[in-house]
Design an enzyme around this catalytic site. Structure first.
Site, PDB file in Angstrom:
ATOM      1  N   ARG A  57     -10.601   3.843  -1.842  1.00  0.00           N
ATOM      2  CA  ARG A  57     -10.050   3.126  -0.449  1.00  0.00           C
ATOM      3  C   ARG A  57     -10.749   3.901   0.646  1.00  0.00           C
ATOM      4  O   ARG A  57      -9.779   4.540   1.285  1.00  0.00           O
ATOM      5  CB  ARG A  57      -8.548   2.790  -0.542  1.00  0.00           C
ATOM      6  CG  ARG A  57      -8.357   1.861  -1.849  1.00  0.00           C
ATOM      7  CD  ARG A  57      -6.675   1.673  -1.653  1.00  0.00           C
ATOM      8  NE  ARG A  57      -6.315   0.514  -2.173  1.00  0.00           N
ATOM      9  CZ  ARG A  57      -5.738   0.536  -3.665  1.00  0.00           C
ATOM     10  NH1 ARG A  57      -5.641   1.784  -4.274  1.00  0.00           N
ATOM     11  NH2 ARG A  57      -5.365  -0.402  -4.274  1.00  0.00           N
ATOM     12  N   ARG A  72     -15.653   1.557  -2.086  1.00  0.00           N
ATOM     13  CA  ARG A  72     -15.255   0.118  -1.338  1.00  0.00           C
ATOM     14  C   ARG A  72     -15.427   0.425   0.209  1.00  0.00           C
ATOM     15  O   ARG A  72     -14.940   1.515   0.722  1.00  0.00           O
ATOM     16  CB  ARG A  72     -13.937  -0.156  -1.721  1.00  0.00           C
ATOM     17  CG  ARG A  72     -13.646  -1.760  -0.961  1.00  0.00           C
ATOM     18  CD  ARG A  72     -12.276  -2.160  -1.272  1.00  0.00           C
ATOM     19  NE  ARG A  72     -11.404  -1.350  -0.652  1.00  0.00           N
ATOM     20  CZ  ARG A  72      -9.824  -1.649  -1.007  1.00  0.00           C
ATOM     21  NH1 ARG A  72      -9.697  -2.646  -2.058  1.00  0.00           N
ATOM     22  NH2 ARG A  72      -8.895  -1.204  -0.455  1.00  0.00           N
ATOM     23  N   ARG A  77       2.333  -9.901  -0.988  1.00  0.00           N
ATOM     24  CA  ARG A  77       2.543  -8.687  -1.717  1.00  0.00           C
ATOM     25  C   ARG A  77       3.453  -7.900  -0.969  1.00  0.00           C
ATOM     26  O   ARG A  77       4.161  -6.814  -1.753  1.00  0.00           O
ATOM     27  CB  ARG A  77       1.097  -7.981  -2.079  1.00  0.00           C
ATOM     28  CG  ARG A  77       0.630  -7.429  -0.791  1.00  0.00           C
ATOM     29  CD  ARG A  77      -1.054  -7.107  -1.398  1.00  0.00           C
ATOM     30  NE  ARG A  77      -1.146  -5.970  -1.635  1.00  0.00           N
ATOM     31  CZ  ARG A  77      -2.259  -5.385  -1.756  1.00  0.00           C
ATOM     32  NH1 ARG A  77      -3.192  -6.062  -1.951  1.00  0.00           N
ATOM     33  NH2 ARG A  77      -2.489  -4.109  -2.205  1.00  0.00           N
ATOM     34  N   ASN A  90      -4.282  -7.103  -7.002  1.00  0.00           N
ATOM     35  CA  ASN A  90      -3.312  -6.850  -6.097  1.00  0.00           C
ATOM     36  C   ASN A  90      -3.287  -8.202  -5.156  1.00  0.00           C
ATOM     37  O   ASN A  90      -2.095  -8.914  -4.886  1.00  0.00           O
ATOM     38  CB  ASN A  90      -3.267  -5.788  -5.265  1.00  0.00           C
ATOM     39  CG  ASN A  90      -3.142  -4.411  -6.122  1.00  0.00           C
ATOM     40  OD1 ASN A  90      -2.770  -4.767  -7.547  1.00  0.00           O
ATOM     41  ND2 ASN A  90      -3.552  -3.566  -5.726  1.00  0.00           N
ATOM     42  N   ASP A  91      -4.501  -8.569  -4.609  1.00  0.00           N
ATOM     43  CA  ASP A  91      -4.807  -9.421  -3.665  1.00  0.00           C
ATOM     44  C   ASP A  91      -5.002 -10.649  -4.505  1.00  0.00           C
ATOM     45  O   ASP A  91      -4.495 -11.871  -3.956  1.00  0.00           O
ATOM     46  CB  ASP A  91      -5.913  -9.351  -2.866  1.00  0.00           C
ATOM     47  CG  ASP A  91      -5.719  -8.437  -1.504  1.00  0.00           C
ATOM     48  OD1 ASP A  91      -4.585  -8.510  -1.236  1.00  0.00           O
ATOM     49  OD2 ASP A  91      -6.302  -7.413  -1.279  1.00  0.00           O
ATOM     50  N   CYS A 111      -9.500  -2.605 -10.541  1.00  0.00           N
ATOM     51  CA  CYS A 111      -9.160  -1.667  -9.805  1.00  0.00           C
ATOM     52  C   CYS A 111      -7.436  -2.121  -9.152  1.00  0.00           C
ATOM     53  O   CYS A 111      -7.158  -1.383  -8.324  1.00  0.00           O
ATOM     54  CB  CYS A 111     -10.076  -1.200  -8.710  1.00  0.00           C
ATOM     55  SG  CYS A 111     -10.542  -2.614  -7.545  1.00  0.00           S
ATOM     56  N   HIS A 138       0.893  -1.134  -0.126  1.00  0.00           N
ATOM     57  CA  HIS A 138      -0.017   0.067   0.050  1.00  0.00           C
ATOM     58  C   HIS A 138       1.048   1.161   0.024  1.00  0.00           C
ATOM     59  O   HIS A 138       0.205   2.233  -0.404  1.00  0.00           O
ATOM     60  CB  HIS A 138      -0.913  -0.055   1.141  1.00  0.00           C
ATOM     61  CG  HIS A 138      -2.160  -1.092   0.780  1.00  0.00           C
ATOM     62  ND1 HIS A 138      -2.310  -2.309   1.039  1.00  0.00           N
ATOM     63  CD2 HIS A 138      -3.274  -0.541  -0.060  1.00  0.00           C
ATOM     64  CE1 HIS A 138      -3.118  -2.643   0.756  1.00  0.00           C
ATOM     65  NE2 HIS A 138      -4.011  -1.879  -0.268  1.00  0.00           N
ATOM     66  N   GLU A 169     -11.258 -10.827  -5.551  1.00  0.00           N
ATOM     67  CA  GLU A 169      -9.504 -10.563  -5.303  1.00  0.00           C
ATOM     68  C   GLU A 169      -9.212 -12.000  -4.364  1.00  0.00           C
ATOM     69  O   GLU A 169      -8.063 -12.231  -4.075  1.00  0.00           O
ATOM     70  CB  GLU A 169      -9.348  -9.383  -4.509  1.00  0.00           C
ATOM     71  CG  GLU A 169     -10.143  -9.065  -3.098  1.00  0.00           C
ATOM     72  CD  GLU A 169      -9.948  -7.776  -2.674  1.00  0.00           C
ATOM     73  OE1 GLU A 169      -8.808  -7.248  -2.874  1.00  0.00           O
ATOM     74  OE2 GLU A 169     -10.735  -7.454  -1.873  1.00  0.00           O
TER      75      GLU A 169
END
Ligand code: PEP
Ligand code: MG
Length: 610
Positions: A295, A331, A464, A453-454, A501, A188, A430
């Site tokens: 987010r 989200r 990650r 990403n996940d 996303c 992040h 995800e």
């Protein structure tokens, strides 16, 4: 050797002096003392110094970041002024303990006491006590604590890692870039660096040991190179590169106003990812068609307590009003993993990314969840809101979250509060379990948004945040491409639109593939929108989609398919370094991959083992 190599995660080149953000060693030993009064006097002095420092940080934070961010330091000042801690330390000194040890013992005792209380507010105070004691201890030991708010000249931060909450405190005026020991492209802090447009290189093993404080370095956020004590020749070379990047940006400006269409006029949505209401302007300035991911957990960070319904309502309303008719996907809280909330007091877990996080916390804490849902629904009348749930692994979780939203909506209507008539409800895909049954979700959702990403981290079982396994971040691997195609096809077969996303959505190598697969919405860092729109204008979905069937089975080069695409990129861009958008090349790389897989393309020029 004056070069270190890491992972370039936020574009741009910066040359500046370093600011070493490292935690000092605060371990203390128990010692017998002779003069208790002298120990008490040292404590007095340390408290006074800590107070002065906190007041300064509070004032600076208030001026630079606002009241919410400064609130945490007001809470620390209150703890510092509470006589209970000081009295406890005095008693321990009277019993013959040195002041440093007495401080640690007393503060541990209070931390445990507060943590064991039933009241959530009191439990949260434990973190404040820990922080304040650490500050007093640093004064006693005469060591400096890192202090982002005190930076008042242009620097490149060098740190082990930057937590998301530290990253939001960065002042763009002075922090020109950062280098960290750990991290990957989708940690992040990397994502935030892109939002803040700060060049960054992560995963530079041993950076905090190899780089000294106040040392001049060149940071190249594109190549991931960090050059220490650059020579005059290197300075000149990078200054020239900096200039080229600026010129490239200027040449793309016209795309801000143009529609997001391919060369045949086929339209998609190029949206922006945001973390705070202040980021909306950047999405609009870059001509974003919407927001594909807000987010919201960043509203909960860097503060002493949960944001109230009213505070959240104001934040969502501000975002929706600015976006007007443009779709805005918000989200719900996605806390946990690398995003911590000290006041939430999450238990320590061995595998936080696989643990109690995101929707799992929200469904388990309806009071917490309802505050956010009420605020969101109240704000829905101010724009084009779409609500999305993170980390959904099962249909039951999605149904429960959706029902909660509908119940809160009914409650608001019963209270006479206006709510938009229809609000699209979707979820992030995800977790691999959700990807595999995307068709079932698509029957019950209005939209799906692929969180690569996940999804990549969970599919490859590769953290990650861990630079040692960063090589497993392979967005073009057949395992990922097949999952992505499954999700897109499942959505379309069930009249659902589908976006992405995760970081892959803004990756120029992935864009031709995603376009060909039929992705409807690409949501990325605001600063990427313009160049990806320029790229899109050079692509043809119709032509590209003919190659998808060849791309997916990947009979050959399974292991190195991602490496191969990267090689295509490097070879082609070296030859075409004057190209502004590299679009033709990206298109070419997809074609070449397909041709090569058909056995019709000569791979020898790329010098890789097939
Ligand atoms: C993702 O996982 O792809 C995503 C967009 O969510 P986050 O990066 O916030 O986990
Ligand atoms: Mg995610």
């Amino acid at each position: 050797m004056n070069k270190l190599q890491g992972i370039g995660v936020s574009e741009g080149i910066v040359i500046a002096k370093t600011y070493l953000l490292v935690e000092p060693d605060l371990t203390v030993q128990k010692q017998a003392i002779e003069d208790g009064e002298a120990e008490k006097a040292r404590l007095q002095q340390a408290i006074a110094q800590a107070k002065e420092e906190l007041q300064h940080i509070h004032t600076e934070t208030l001026a630079k970041l606002g009241e919410q961010e400064a609130a945490i330091f007001s809470a620390h000042l209150l703890v510092l002024q509470d006589p209970a801690l000081e009295m406890e330390i005095h008693q321990k000194i009277a019993a013959g303990m040195n002041v440093e040890y007495a401080l640690v013992e007393a503060s541990d005792m209070f931390v445990q006491l507060f943590e064991s209380m039933d009241d959530a507010y009191m439990q949260e105070r434990a973190a404040d006590i820990r922080d304040v004691s650490r500050r007093i201890l640093a004064k006693l030991l005469q060591v400096e604590l890192p202090n982002l708010a005190a930076i008042n000249e242009e620097v490149i931060i060098v740190a082990d890692d930057l937590t998301p909450s530290m990253t939001v405190q960065l002042n763009k005026q002075y922090v020109r870039g950062f280098v960290t020991n750990i991290g990957g492209r989708t940690s992040h802090s990397a994502i935030l660096a892109r939002t803040l447009e700060i060049p960054a290189v992560v995963g530079v093993t041993g950076a905090t040991n190899a780089i000294a404080s106040k040392q001049t370095i060149i940071l190249d956020g594109n190549s991931g190179e960090v050059i220490l004590n650059p020579t005059e020749e290197q300075m000149a070379q990078y200054e020239q590169l900096q200039q080229q990047l600026i010129e490239q940006q200027q040449a793309l400006v016209k795309y801000k106003q143009l529609p997001s269409v391919d060369q045949d006029g086929y339209a998609v949505e190029l949206a922006g990812n945001i973390g705070k209401p202040e980021d909306v302007q950047k999405v609009l300035d870059n001509g974003g068609d919407g927001i594909g991911l807000f987010r919201t957990e960043f509203l909960y960070m860097d503060r002493a307590d949960y944001p109230t319904e009213e505070e959240q309502f104001e934040a969502y309303k501000a975002v929706l009003q600015q976006m007007g008719d443009k779709p805005t996907v918000v989200r719900t809280l996605d806390i946990g993993g690398d995003k911590e909330l000290p006041y939430l007091q999450l238990p320590h877990e061995l595998n936080p990314f696989l643990g109690y996080r995101a929707i799992r916390i929200c469904l388990d804490n309806p009071n917490l969840f309802d505050v956010q849902l009420r605020a969101l629904l109240r704000a829905s009348v101010y724009g084009n809101l779409k609500v999305m749930f993170p980390m959904i692994a099962t249909i039951e979780e999605f149904r429960e979250a959706k029902q909660r939203l509908l119940d809160v909506k009914a409650q608001l209507i019963a209270e006479g509060i206006a709510v938009a008539d229809y609000i699209e409800i979707g979820l992030m895909i995800e977790v691999p379990s959700a990807a595999v049954i995307a068709d079932l979700f698509a029957k019950e959702a209005d939209f799906l948004s692929i969180g690569t990403n996940d999804l990549i981290q969970y599919t490859f079982a590769a953290d990650r945040m861990n630079e040692k396994v960063a090589y497993l971040y392979q967005p073009y691997h057949p395992a990922i491409l097949r999952l992505v195609k499954t999700i897109i096809d499942a959505a379309h077969a069930n009249d659902c639109w589908v976006g992405m996303c995760g970081e892959m959505a803004g990756d120029p190598i992935a864009i031709p593939i995603l376009l060909a697969m039929g992705l409807d919405e690409f949501s990325m860092s605001a600063t990427s929108i313009v160049s990806r729109r320029a790229q899109l204008a050079q692509l043809s979905k119709q032509q590209l989609q003919a190659h998808i069937p060849t791309l997916l089975p990947l009979q050959r080069l399974q292991k190195s398919s991602s490496t191969y695409v990267k090689h295509c990129y490097n070879s082609a861009s070296n030859k075409l370094d004057e190209m502004l958008t590299c679009s033709v090349f990206f298109c070419m790389s997809t074609f070449r991959l397909a041709e090569m897989l058909n056995g019709t393309y000569d791979t020898s020029c790329f010098d890789i083992a097939s």
